[in-house]
Design an enzyme around this catalytic site. Structure first.
Site, mmCIF file in Angstrom:
data_model
loop_
_atom_site.group_PDB
_atom_site.id
_atom_site.type_symbol
_atom_site.label_atom_id
_atom_site.label_comp_id
_atom_site.label_asym_id
_atom_site.label_seq_id
_atom_site.Cartn_x
_atom_site.Cartn_y
_atom_site.Cartn_z
ATOM 1 N N SER A 1 0.966 -0.990 0.450
ATOM 2 C CA SER A 1 -0.171 -0.024 -0.551
ATOM 3 C C SER A 1 1.235 1.079 0.609
ATOM 4 O O SER A 1 1.810 1.026 0.498
ATOM 5 C CB SER A 1 -0.608 -0.126 1.159
ATOM 6 O OG SER A 1 -1.541 -1.035 1.456
HETATM 7 N N1 SAH Z 1 -0.494 -5.071 3.980
HETATM 8 C C1 SAH Z 1 0.426 -5.789 3.556
HETATM 9 C C2 SAH Z 1 -0.196 -5.229 1.382
HETATM 10 C C3 SAH Z 1 -0.867 -5.977 1.310
HETATM 11 S S1 SAH Z 1 -1.921 -6.786 -0.637
HETATM 12 C C4 SAH Z 1 2.171 -4.816 2.861
HETATM 13 O O1 SAH Z 1 2.269 -4.073 3.776
HETATM 14 O O2 SAH Z 1 2.383 -4.307 1.710
HETATM 15 C C5 SAH Z 1 -3.231 -7.717 -0.364
HETATM 16 C C6 SAH Z 1 -2.682 -8.949 0.185
HETATM 17 O O3 SAH Z 1 -4.196 -9.706 1.217
HETATM 18 C C7 SAH Z 1 -2.631 -9.911 -0.982
HETATM 19 O O4 SAH Z 1 -1.025 -10.306 -0.710
HETATM 20 C C8 SAH Z 1 -3.289 -11.047 -1.044
HETATM 21 O O5 SAH Z 1 -2.878 -11.661 -1.657
HETATM 22 C C9 SAH Z 1 -3.717 -10.402 0.359
HETATM 23 N N2 SAH Z 1 -5.225 -11.480 0.221
HETATM 24 C C10 SAH Z 1 -6.267 -11.610 -0.349
HETATM 25 N N3 SAH Z 1 -7.048 -12.414 -0.383
HETATM 26 C C11 SAH Z 1 -6.892 -12.555 1.256
HETATM 27 C C12 SAH Z 1 -7.762 -13.517 1.746
HETATM 28 N N4 SAH Z 1 -9.165 -13.839 2.058
HETATM 29 N N5 SAH Z 1 -7.711 -14.314 3.627
HETATM 30 C C13 SAH Z 1 -5.217 -13.483 3.972
HETATM 31 N N6 SAH Z 1 -5.007 -12.895 2.312
HETATM 32 C C14 SAH Z 1 -5.361 -12.118 1.716
#
Ligand code: SAH
Length: 221
Positions: free
Chosen positions: A65
């Protein structure tokens, strides 16, 4: 020059221009983001862009993000040093590292195994020993470690995943983006007794939350 020295000035500028000037005033959040080396969490070839005012790709179609969004979501949770926090969507582990500076323990879940293991290794190598990375469907939460004082969902849900509400402690706060692939808004939910108080914050754009209480498949853009 060591990378830690090389990127220091860029990080200071990020704090000033992207966060403070846009109204992030929480000193503990600013201090945490001044400390966590964002360049260590992005893919090696994107290191020089780590402090840009933008999300960046981290592989598998996922993104880290934008710094401002990390700060705004973290500040909204009003973390206390004894808090236990749940993050859904570990990605590269940056947001979890920031949360770990402000809370006692951070539990974070990632559905993609390769991202979960890479983030787990990175967080351990950098010394973030109070972050626990799990692999699985975060829309179910982590019932065995509940309740949580704060929950941060870092992927966009069509609606609030019900299990997460059930895992909030009394007085607990949850922040999450709600909406479709094109348009989402951040919601802050606070548990007070049997009530959940909801307020809506700014618009945002996250990758989809894919899981049992999320999207069945990534929504088409
Ligand atoms: N907080 C992260 C960015 C998140 S991007 C950082 O600091 O880098 C969103 C992430 O959510 C992705 O890696 C994606 O694979 C994950 N995601 C999507 N659906 C999910 C779920 N149901 N459970 C766990 N992770 C999930």
């Amino acid at each position: 020059m060591l990378d830690s020295e090389k990127y220091g000035p860029q990080r200071t500028e990020m704090i000033e221009k992207q966060l403070r000037r846009r109204g992030i005033t929480d000193a503990t959040v600013l201090a945490a983001m001044a400390e966590v080396p964002r360049h260590e969490f992005v893919p090696h070839e994107l290191r020089s862009r780590a402090y840009e005012d933008a999300p960046l790709p981290i592989g598998g179609g996922q993104t880290i993000s934008q710094p401002y969004i990390v700060a705004a979501m973290t500040a909204a949770l009003r973390l206390q040093p004894e808090d236990r926090v749940l993050e859904i969507g570990t990605g590269c582990g940056y947001q979890a590292a920031v949360l770990s500076r402000l809370a006692k323990e951070v539990f974070t879940i990632e559905r993609r195994a390769e991202l979960a293991s890479a983030a787990s290794e990175k967080l351990a190598r950098l010394g973030y020993s109070n972050v626990h990375v799990h692999c699985g469907d975060g829309t179910l939460g982590l019932p065995e470690f509940a309740p949580f004082d704060a929950i941060l969902v870092a992927a966009a849900a069509p609606a609030v995943p019900q299990p997460l509400l059930g895992q909030l402690a009394e007085g607990g706060r949850m922040i999450l983006p709600i909406g479709d692939a094109e348009h989402q808004e951040l919601r802050l939910i606070e548990k007070q007794g049997t009530a959940f108080l909801t307020s809506t914050m700014e618009g945002c754009r996250f990758v989809p939350l894919v899981g049992y209480y999320g999207w069945q498949e990534p929504p088409s853009r």
